[in-house]
Motif scaffolding. Sequence first.
Motif, PDB file in Angstrom:
ATOM      1  N   TYR A 125      -3.002   6.062  -0.518  1.00 26.01           N
ATOM      2  CA  TYR A 125      -1.680   5.644  -0.248  1.00 26.01           C
ATOM      3  C   TYR A 125      -1.116   5.247   1.106  1.00 26.01           C
ATOM      4  O   TYR A 125      -1.330   6.088   2.235  1.00 26.01           O
ATOM      5  CB  TYR A 125      -0.748   6.963  -0.789  1.00 26.01           C
ATOM      6  CG  TYR A 125      -1.030   7.493  -2.324  1.00 26.01           C
ATOM      7  CD1 TYR A 125      -0.203   7.113  -3.233  1.00 26.01           C
ATOM      8  CD2 TYR A 125      -2.034   8.213  -2.321  1.00 26.01           C
ATOM      9  CE1 TYR A 125      -0.563   7.502  -4.417  1.00 26.01           C
ATOM     10  CE2 TYR A 125      -2.425   8.689  -3.792  1.00 26.01           C
ATOM     11  CZ  TYR A 125      -1.627   8.268  -4.733  1.00 26.01           C
ATOM     12  OH  TYR A 125      -1.834   8.862  -6.033  1.00 26.01           O
ATOM     13  N   LYS A 133     -13.186   4.240  -2.577  1.00 26.30           N
ATOM     14  CA  LYS A 133     -12.492   4.514  -3.323  1.00 26.30           C
ATOM     15  C   LYS A 133     -12.906   5.462  -4.617  1.00 26.30           C
ATOM     16  O   LYS A 133     -12.317   5.753  -5.436  1.00 26.30           O
ATOM     17  CB  LYS A 133     -11.619   3.165  -3.928  1.00 26.30           C
ATOM     18  CG  LYS A 133     -12.468   2.082  -4.371  1.00 26.30           C
ATOM     19  CD  LYS A 133     -11.480   1.057  -4.840  1.00 26.30           C
ATOM     20  CE  LYS A 133     -12.523  -0.189  -5.050  1.00 26.30           C
ATOM     21  NZ  LYS A 133     -11.833  -1.743  -5.269  1.00 26.30           N
ATOM     22  N   ASP A 134     -14.206   5.583  -4.452  1.00 26.46           N
ATOM     23  CA  ASP A 134     -15.005   6.499  -5.415  1.00 26.46           C
ATOM     24  C   ASP A 134     -14.374   7.798  -5.106  1.00 26.46           C
ATOM     25  O   ASP A 134     -14.777   8.729  -5.937  1.00 26.46           O
ATOM     26  CB  ASP A 134     -16.217   6.093  -5.644  1.00 26.46           C
ATOM     27  CG  ASP A 134     -17.032   6.211  -4.120  1.00 26.46           C
ATOM     28  OD1 ASP A 134     -16.732   5.925  -3.415  1.00 26.46           O
ATOM     29  OD2 ASP A 134     -18.126   6.805  -4.213  1.00 26.46           O
ATOM     30  N   ARG A 152      -3.893  -3.857  -1.250  1.00 20.32           N
ATOM     31  CA  ARG A 152      -3.501  -3.793  -2.645  1.00 20.32           C
ATOM     32  C   ARG A 152      -4.764  -4.438  -3.428  1.00 20.32           C
ATOM     33  O   ARG A 152      -5.154  -3.527  -4.330  1.00 20.32           O
ATOM     34  CB  ARG A 152      -2.361  -4.879  -2.957  1.00 20.32           C
ATOM     35  CG  ARG A 152      -1.139  -4.134  -2.770  1.00 20.32           C
ATOM     36  CD  ARG A 152       0.140  -5.176  -3.646  1.00 20.32           C
ATOM     37  NE  ARG A 152       1.260  -4.469  -3.118  1.00 20.32           N
ATOM     38  CZ  ARG A 152       2.316  -5.236  -2.720  1.00 20.32           C
ATOM     39  NH1 ARG A 152       2.062  -6.445  -2.061  1.00 20.32           N
ATOM     40  NH2 ARG A 152       3.492  -4.896  -2.260  1.00 20.32           N
ATOM     41  N   MET A 153      -5.163  -5.287  -3.051  1.00 17.99           N
ATOM     42  CA  MET A 153      -6.286  -5.785  -3.866  1.00 17.99           C
ATOM     43  C   MET A 153      -7.567  -4.868  -3.809  1.00 17.99           C
ATOM     44  O   MET A 153      -8.499  -4.629  -4.572  1.00 17.99           O
ATOM     45  CB  MET A 153      -7.059  -7.198  -3.279  1.00 17.99           C
ATOM     46  CG  MET A 153      -6.033  -8.232  -3.530  1.00 17.99           C
ATOM     47  SD  MET A 153      -5.611  -8.755  -5.139  1.00 17.99           S
ATOM     48  CE  MET A 153      -7.173  -9.461  -5.698  1.00 17.99           C
ATOM     49  N   LYS A 154      -7.795  -4.154  -2.645  1.00 13.85           N
ATOM     50  CA  LYS A 154      -8.791  -3.042  -2.716  1.00 13.85           C
ATOM     51  C   LYS A 154      -8.264  -1.734  -3.252  1.00 13.85           C
ATOM     52  O   LYS A 154      -9.264  -0.879  -3.101  1.00 13.85           O
ATOM     53  CB  LYS A 154      -9.025  -2.828  -1.080  1.00 13.85           C
ATOM     54  CG  LYS A 154      -9.828  -4.100  -0.357  1.00 13.85           C
ATOM     55  CD  LYS A 154     -10.198  -3.559   0.847  1.00 13.85           C
ATOM     56  CE  LYS A 154     -10.727  -4.961   1.519  1.00 13.85           C
ATOM     57  NZ  LYS A 154     -12.038  -4.530   1.948  1.00 13.85           N
ATOM     58  N   GLY A 155      -7.255  -1.637  -3.919  1.00 12.89           N
ATOM     59  CA  GLY A 155      -6.823  -0.286  -4.588  1.00 12.89           C
ATOM     60  C   GLY A 155      -5.908   0.414  -3.810  1.00 12.89           C
ATOM     61  O   GLY A 155      -5.542   1.463  -4.342  1.00 12.89           O
ATOM     62  N   ALA A 156      -5.234   0.032  -2.804  1.00 18.25           N
ATOM     63  CA  ALA A 156      -4.186   0.778  -2.128  1.00 18.25           C
ATOM     64  C   ALA A 156      -3.209   0.932  -2.889  1.00 18.25           C
ATOM     65  O   ALA A 156      -2.379  -0.125  -3.379  1.00 18.25           O
ATOM     66  CB  ALA A 156      -3.941   0.424  -0.669  1.00 18.25           C
ATOM     67  N   ARG A 157      -2.301   2.130  -2.649  1.00 20.93           N
ATOM     68  CA  ARG A 157      -0.970   2.385  -3.308  1.00 20.93           C
ATOM     69  C   ARG A 157       0.026   2.295  -2.504  1.00 20.93           C
ATOM     70  O   ARG A 157      -0.096   3.212  -1.464  1.00 20.93           O
ATOM     71  CB  ARG A 157      -0.950   3.607  -4.153  1.00 20.93           C
ATOM     72  CG  ARG A 157      -1.953   3.652  -5.388  1.00 20.93           C
ATOM     73  CD  ARG A 157      -1.741   5.056  -6.048  1.00 20.93           C
ATOM     74  NE  ARG A 157      -2.705   4.890  -7.154  1.00 20.93           N
ATOM     75  CZ  ARG A 157      -3.879   5.651  -7.362  1.00 20.93           C
ATOM     76  NH1 ARG A 157      -4.355   6.109  -6.393  1.00 20.93           N
ATOM     77  NH2 ARG A 157      -4.332   5.445  -8.285  1.00 20.93           N
ATOM     78  N   ASP A 161      -8.333   8.435  -3.245  1.00 20.22           N
ATOM     79  CA  ASP A 161      -6.793   7.836  -3.653  1.00 20.22           C
ATOM     80  C   ASP A 161      -6.422   7.553  -2.570  1.00 20.22           C
ATOM     81  O   ASP A 161      -5.806   8.414  -1.874  1.00 20.22           O
ATOM     82  CB  ASP A 161      -6.145   8.575  -4.777  1.00 20.22           C
ATOM     83  CG  ASP A 161      -7.003   8.912  -6.051  1.00 20.22           C
ATOM     84  OD1 ASP A 161      -7.687   8.220  -6.452  1.00 20.22           O
ATOM     85  OD2 ASP A 161      -6.528  10.010  -6.527  1.00 20.22           O
ATOM     86  N   LEU A 204     -10.347   2.840   1.880  1.00 19.34           N
ATOM     87  CA  LEU A 204     -10.498   2.031   0.675  1.00 19.34           C
ATOM     88  C   LEU A 204     -11.796   1.649   0.141  1.00 19.34           C
ATOM     89  O   LEU A 204     -12.343   1.422  -0.870  1.00 19.34           O
ATOM     90  CB  LEU A 204      -9.649   0.676   0.951  1.00 19.34           C
ATOM     91  CG  LEU A 204      -8.219   1.109   1.121  1.00 19.34           C
ATOM     92  CD1 LEU A 204      -7.332   0.038   1.453  1.00 19.34           C
ATOM     93  CD2 LEU A 204      -7.613   1.393  -0.274  1.00 19.34           C
ATOM     94  N   ASP A 205     -12.879   1.624   1.400  1.00 23.90           N
ATOM     95  CA  ASP A 205     -14.190   1.275   0.756  1.00 23.90           C
ATOM     96  C   ASP A 205     -14.799   2.534   0.223  1.00 23.90           C
ATOM     97  O   ASP A 205     -15.865   2.151  -0.536  1.00 23.90           O
ATOM     98  CB  ASP A 205     -15.049   1.010   2.317  1.00 23.90           C
ATOM     99  CG  ASP A 205     -14.658  -0.288   2.902  1.00 23.90           C
ATOM    100  OD1 ASP A 205     -14.069  -1.233   2.049  1.00 23.90           O
ATOM    101  OD2 ASP A 205     -15.192  -0.551   3.973  1.00 23.90           O
TER     102      ASP A 205
END
Length: 191
Positions: free
Chosen positions: A53, A47-48, A74-79, A51, A44-45
């Motif tokens: 999941y 995320k550039d 979730r806040m870090k962009g995980a689905r 993706d 997640l660090d």
Amino acid sequence: MPAPSPPKRTSPVKFKVMVAPKYQKVVIVGATGKLGQFIARAFLDRKDLFDVYLLVRPQTLKGSEKAELINDFRMKGARLVENPLTDAKSLLPSIKGMDLFVSVVGDAAIGEQAWMIEAAKEAKIKRFIPSEFALDPDNARFKEFSGKKEEIANLLAQSGLEYLRLSCGLFMDLLLSPTFGWNVRSLADFK
């Protein structure tokens, strides 16, 4: 006659090279566990590049014990993908289209990776990373501790999937635990 000097540049040339990772869509099983949360955060660090999941059992999503961790993901962009994680058939729809499958299941669930490998093969996952992060199951000195890990390693080798096995040695929090005759909770225990 001297050679002519090259023309002066008015602005520096800047290059930005973007290399798309071979494994962009990453699915992780076991992300809410002790080790899994660190691996999930590492992906997640970046995320550039990835993706991410996270396959999470319904009872984990509904339980309050890991709510803060799940919200952080979730806040870090995980689905978050809810999945019962019971067999290959139920797993398959959740992993279709993924590139990298990372298993960080605990010791009690090591054997379950057999059906995860089956589903990953059917979903055409590009690379599978099994959960064997501690002792090397190929090392004869650790055979009695490797349990199902050796069986999973053999199954993975026969699966035709590209895979990466990571064995980083015994974790200190386990080594200094009651399992090995220690009960160290702080440095004060050494006084």
